[in-house]
Design a protein around this motif. Structure first.
Motif, short mmCIF file in Angstrom:
data_model
loop_
_atom_site.label_atom_id
_atom_site.label_comp_id
_atom_site.label_asym_id
_atom_site.label_seq_id
_atom_site.Cartn_x
_atom_site.Cartn_y
_atom_site.Cartn_z
N ASN A 1 34.27 57.17 39.14
CA ASN A 1 34.60 58.10 40.17
C ASN A 1 33.55 58.53 41.37
O ASN A 1 32.34 59.21 40.50
CB ASN A 1 35.15 59.24 39.77
CG ASN A 1 36.53 58.27 39.47
OD1 ASN A 1 37.60 57.68 40.04
ND2 ASN A 1 37.34 59.11 38.71
N THR B 1 37.06 62.53 46.43
CA THR B 1 36.73 61.62 45.58
C THR B 1 36.90 60.19 46.14
O THR B 1 37.49 60.02 46.49
CB THR B 1 36.47 61.37 44.34
OG1 THR B 1 37.09 63.44 43.75
CG2 THR B 1 36.74 60.84 43.21
N ALA B 2 35.66 58.82 45.89
CA ALA B 2 36.02 57.88 46.55
C ALA B 2 36.14 57.35 45.12
O ALA B 2 34.87 57.19 43.63
CB ALA B 2 34.70 57.38 46.66
N LYS C 1 36.02 53.48 42.72
CA LYS C 1 36.26 51.88 42.95
C LYS C 1 36.87 51.76 41.18
O LYS C 1 36.58 51.98 40.27
CB LYS C 1 34.80 51.46 43.16
CG LYS C 1 33.60 51.99 42.10
CD LYS C 1 33.27 51.03 42.84
CE LYS C 1 31.29 51.71 41.49
NZ LYS C 1 30.34 51.40 42.54
N TYR D 1 37.79 49.31 46.31
CA TYR D 1 36.85 50.46 46.98
C TYR D 1 37.01 50.67 48.34
O TYR D 1 37.65 49.95 48.85
CB TYR D 1 35.68 49.44 45.90
CG TYR D 1 35.16 48.40 46.69
CD1 TYR D 1 34.34 48.00 48.27
CD2 TYR D 1 35.06 47.52 46.42
CE1 TYR D 1 34.81 47.46 48.61
CE2 TYR D 1 35.53 46.03 46.82
CZ TYR D 1 35.14 45.90 47.92
OH TYR D 1 34.78 44.58 48.93
N GLY D 2 35.43 51.80 48.38
CA GLY D 2 35.93 51.59 49.59
C GLY D 2 34.29 51.83 50.07
O GLY D 2 34.05 51.53 49.52
N ASN E 1 31.81 53.97 48.07
CA ASN E 1 32.21 53.77 47.01
C ASN E 1 31.86 52.24 47.01
O ASN E 1 32.80 52.03 46.16
CB ASN E 1 32.76 54.90 46.15
CG ASN E 1 32.56 55.13 44.54
OD1 ASN E 1 30.95 53.89 43.87
ND2 ASN E 1 32.94 55.27 43.33
#
Length: 204
Positions: free
Chosen positions: A64, A73-74, A76, A129-130, A133
């Motif tokens: 995180n 919060t991003a 993965k 994931y984004g 991140n």
């Protein structure tokens, strides 16, 4: 008659002297041969004993990354499947020992620790994931470290280490059998090894 007896006595003394010299020579020769046999055996034992096994592990990875003081919060995640080839080995060339020919004693002063070599094949599944991140090299390093740590615990609790120890004991018992058969004494530091089973008690 007296000359005959004197001559017989001199011959007997000469015969005894020759026999004594031959016996001493044979004893010395036997001692040298036994020393050579023991030294050869110690060299033969000095090899690499390797026990191999395969292990599988499934690890969930999650990271995180917070933004704006934790307001956002991003995350993965990944499912990591690991198949690993593991080797537990003893390098017996690292055994330290002292051969004392005068008192017919072999003293083992050091036995090497087992070396554990883990070669993992890591495959990633269900990666999520984004943009903020994403997966980076440090993630792969962290995952590999986590994999190695978990596999090491698994190996230590497995029969692989025990099997490797049994092979080590077998090699060390060869030294005991040879020294004992030649009338020598085998010791580990200050402890006399007087039975094959006693080898187990000196392992690192």
């Amino acid at each position: 008659m007296r000359n005959f007896l004197l001559g017989a006595a001199i011959m007997a003394l000469l015969a005894f002297g020759v026999k004594y010299f031959i016996d001493q020579s044979n004893t010395r020769k036997t001692e040298l041969e036994s020393s050579d046999l023991i030294l050869d055996q110690m060299k033969n034992v000095g090899k690499l004993v390797v026990t191999e096994g395969h292990f599988a592990e499934v690890i969930s990875y999650k990271d995180n990354k917070g933004f704006f003081s934790g307001l956002f919060t991003a995350t993965k995640t990944a499912l990591v499947v690991v198949n690993a080839k593991v080797q537990v080995s003893y390098d017996l060339s690292k055994i330290d020992y002292i051969v004392n020919k005068d008192i017919k004693t072999v003293v083992i002063t050091k036995i090497p620790e087992p070396e554990i070599n883990i070669n993992p094949d890591i495959k990633y599944h269900n990666l999520a994931y984004g943009f903020l991140n994403q997966f980076a090299p440090k993630d792969h390093n962290l995952i590999k470290k986590k994999v190695i740590d978990q596999l090491e615990k698994k190996v230590h609790n497995s029969s692989l280490v025990a099997n490797s120890e049994n092979r080590l004991i077998s090699e060390l018992q060869k030294i005991y059998i040879l020294t004992n058969s030649l009338g020598w004494t085998l010791k580990h530091k200050n402890t006399i090894i007087d039975t094959p089973i006693a080898i187990e008690e000196i392992l690192p």
